[in-house]
Design an enzyme around this catalytic site. Structure first.
Site, short mmCIF file in Angstrom:
data_model
loop_
_atom_site.label_atom_id
_atom_site.label_comp_id
_atom_site.label_asym_id
_atom_site.label_seq_id
_atom_site.Cartn_x
_atom_site.Cartn_y
_atom_site.Cartn_z
N PHE A 186 72.20 118.72 25.95
CA PHE A 186 71.17 118.59 26.98
C PHE A 186 71.75 118.17 28.32
O PHE A 186 71.18 118.47 29.38
CB PHE A 186 70.11 117.57 26.53
CG PHE A 186 68.89 117.52 27.38
CD1 PHE A 186 68.76 116.56 28.37
CD2 PHE A 186 67.87 118.44 27.20
CE1 PHE A 186 67.63 116.51 29.17
CE2 PHE A 186 66.73 118.40 28.00
CZ PHE A 186 66.62 117.43 28.98
N HIS A 230 63.01 118.60 17.65
CA HIS A 230 63.94 118.22 18.73
C HIS A 230 64.94 119.34 19.00
O HIS A 230 65.27 119.64 20.15
CB HIS A 230 64.67 116.93 18.35
CG HIS A 230 65.37 116.28 19.48
ND1 HIS A 230 66.73 116.13 19.52
CD2 HIS A 230 64.91 115.76 20.64
CE1 HIS A 230 67.07 115.53 20.64
NE2 HIS A 230 65.99 115.29 21.34
#
Ligand SMILES: Nc1c(NC[C@H](O)[C@H](O)[C@H](O)CO)[nH]c(=O)[nH]c1=O
Ligand SMILES: CC(=O)[C@@H](O)COP(=O)(O)O
Length: 151
Positions: free
Chosen positions: A57, A88
């Protein structure tokens, strides 16, 4: 052939690599594959800048910062996102891909998507130097091609 790919306009190419620490059993192999492929193509080890970030990320921000500050001709982003029990995985994959694509389109240099997105560890291992090849090496070839596109 190596000389051509490793330089442009008579100067050595400088390649940046941003790599995620998360699943570093895999990402270390992706990094090694990218480094070896770049050096086979005439890029000096001294002309490869590598930044580590916590996870996939964080790769888009690191690529943006590197493109703006590190005097590189192209960037390779490496990571390994492996599905867990929750959703997630989906958000990490989608936002990492979206962010890297945005940095590549809007930033000064091409950014290669070398992030494995797999359901299992075995699938990731196979694509980090196993029977599925090495995504890091694939991205090394791709970044050199993109750098040599007509401007
Ligand atoms: N589950 C994985 C992650 N998760 C961490 C995120 O990438 C990020 O670092 C965190 O959410 C803090 O912002 N990262 C991977 O690279 N691979 C995974 O499988
Ligand atoms: C890709 C991920 O973020 C994943 O590893 C997280 O695992 P979980 O969904 O079991 O929390």
């Amino acid at each position: 052939m190596a000389d051509y790919l490793g330089n442009t306009d008579g100067r050595n190419l400088h390649i940046g690599i941003v790599v995620a620490q998360f699943n570093d059993l895999i990402t270390q192999k992706l990094l090694a594959g990218a480094q070896a492929a770049l050096q086979r193509s005439g890029v000096s080890a001294a002309d490869i800048t590598t930044w580590w970030v916590p996870g996939a990320f964080e790769l888009p921000r690191a690529a943006k910062q590197m493109g703006a500050s590190a005097n590189v001709d192209g960037i390779i982003a490496l990571g390994a996102v492996i599905r867990g029990e929750t959703s997630h995985y989906d958000y990490v994959c989608s936002e990492t891909a979206r962010g890297l694509a945005q940095v590549s389109l809007e930033g000064p240099v091409p950014v290669m998507f070398g992030v494995l997105t797999t359901d299992t560890l075995e699938q990731a291992i196979n694509r980090a130097g196993g029977k599925g090849g090495n995504k890091g090496a694939d991205c090394a070839a791709a970044v050199l091609e993109m750098i040599h596109l007509p401007h």
